[in-house]
Design a protein around this motif. Structure first.
Motif, short mmCIF file in Angstrom:
data_model
loop_
_atom_site.label_atom_id
_atom_site.label_comp_id
_atom_site.label_asym_id
_atom_site.label_seq_id
_atom_site.Cartn_x
_atom_site.Cartn_y
_atom_site.Cartn_z
N PRO A 164 0.80 -1.22 0.00
CA PRO A 164 0.00 0.00 0.00
C PRO A 164 0.84 1.28 0.00
O PRO A 164 0.40 2.30 -0.50
CB PRO A 164 -0.82 -0.10 1.30
CG PRO A 164 -0.81 -1.54 1.65
CD PRO A 164 0.47 -2.10 1.12
N THR A 165 2.04 1.22 0.53
CA THR A 165 2.90 2.40 0.60
C THR A 165 3.76 2.57 -0.65
O THR A 165 4.48 3.55 -0.77
CB THR A 165 3.82 2.32 1.83
OG1 THR A 165 4.56 1.10 1.76
CG2 THR A 165 3.00 2.36 3.12
N ASP A 166 3.70 1.62 -1.57
CA ASP A 166 4.50 1.64 -2.80
C ASP A 166 3.61 2.09 -3.95
O ASP A 166 2.74 1.36 -4.39
CB ASP A 166 5.06 0.24 -3.07
CG ASP A 166 5.95 0.18 -4.29
OD1 ASP A 166 6.05 1.19 -5.02
OD2 ASP A 166 6.54 -0.89 -4.54
N ALA A 221 9.68 -8.28 -5.76
CA ALA A 221 10.99 -8.10 -5.13
C ALA A 221 10.87 -7.22 -3.90
O ALA A 221 11.48 -7.49 -2.86
CB ALA A 221 11.98 -7.50 -6.12
N ARG A 222 10.08 -6.18 -3.98
CA ARG A 222 9.90 -5.28 -2.83
C ARG A 222 9.17 -5.98 -1.69
O ARG A 222 9.51 -5.80 -0.52
CB ARG A 222 9.16 -4.02 -3.26
CG ARG A 222 10.04 -3.13 -4.12
CD ARG A 222 9.28 -1.92 -4.60
NE ARG A 222 10.21 -1.02 -5.26
CZ ARG A 222 10.14 0.30 -5.18
NH1 ARG A 222 9.19 0.88 -4.49
NH2 ARG A 222 11.02 1.05 -5.81
N ASP A 260 0.66 -8.69 7.44
CA ASP A 260 1.24 -7.50 8.06
C ASP A 260 1.70 -6.50 7.01
O ASP A 260 1.66 -5.29 7.21
CB ASP A 260 2.43 -7.86 8.95
CG ASP A 260 2.04 -8.74 10.12
OD1 ASP A 260 0.86 -8.68 10.55
OD2 ASP A 260 2.91 -9.48 10.61
N ALA A 261 2.15 -7.00 5.88
CA ALA A 261 2.65 -6.12 4.81
C ALA A 261 1.53 -5.46 4.04
O ALA A 261 1.67 -4.34 3.56
CB ALA A 261 3.53 -6.92 3.85
N LEU A 262 0.39 -6.14 3.91
CA LEU A 262 -0.67 -5.64 3.06
C LEU A 262 -1.70 -4.79 3.78
O LEU A 262 -2.53 -4.19 3.14
CB LEU A 262 -1.37 -6.82 2.37
CG LEU A 262 -0.45 -7.64 1.47
CD1 LEU A 262 -1.21 -8.80 0.86
CD2 LEU A 262 0.20 -6.79 0.40
N VAL A 263 -1.63 -4.70 5.09
CA VAL A 263 -2.55 -3.84 5.84
C VAL A 263 -2.07 -2.41 5.71
O VAL A 263 -0.93 -2.09 6.06
CB VAL A 263 -2.61 -4.25 7.33
CG1 VAL A 263 -3.43 -3.27 8.13
CG2 VAL A 263 -3.15 -5.65 7.45
N PRO A 264 -2.90 -1.52 5.16
CA PRO A 264 -2.46 -0.13 5.01
C PRO A 264 -2.19 0.52 6.36
O PRO A 264 -2.88 0.26 7.33
CB PRO A 264 -3.63 0.56 4.29
CG PRO A 264 -4.69 -0.44 4.14
CD PRO A 264 -4.25 -1.76 4.69
N LEU A 265 -1.19 1.34 6.37
CA LEU A 265 -0.86 2.08 7.58
C LEU A 265 -1.87 3.20 7.79
O LEU A 265 -2.40 3.76 6.83
CB LEU A 265 0.54 2.67 7.45
CG LEU A 265 1.67 1.65 7.26
CD1 LEU A 265 2.98 2.37 6.97
CD2 LEU A 265 1.80 0.79 8.49
#
Length: 90
Positions: free
Chosen positions: A9-11, A39-40, A80-85
């Motif tokens: 979400p931050t990319d 890759a990210r 954890d990576a895909l939950v938007p901040l």
């Protein structure tokens, strides 16, 4: 244009081609993605794995693995990576 499921979400960068690989976390939760976003995502995961999709160009998983450089934050699960901040107040 829609972005691949591996895009964090931050990319906000665009996809670099079609989905070519699946990135799996340590619990085997996965997301398909273009080589760029995969890759990210792989770089952000602790004990992540990458596998080429059946119609991927030769060497796609290897390129993603080599391009994934560790980030400052290591995540244990894909969720954890895909939950938007949360948004920060301006």
């Amino acid at each position: 244009m829609d972005r691949c499921p591996a895009a964090l979400p931050t990319d906000h960068t665009p996809c670099a081609g079609p989905a070519a690989v699946t990135v799996l976390d340590a619990d085997n939760a996965g997301a398909d993605g273009c080589e760029h976003h995969a890759a990210r995502l792989l770089a952000a995961l602790d004990r992540g794995h990458v596998f080429a999709l059946p119609d991927a160009p030769a060497g796609a998983a290897h390129r993603v693995f080599k391009a994934a450089t560790p980030q400052d934050v290591r995540l244990h699960r894909l969720a954890d990576a895909l939950v938007p901040l949360p948004a920060t107040p301006s």
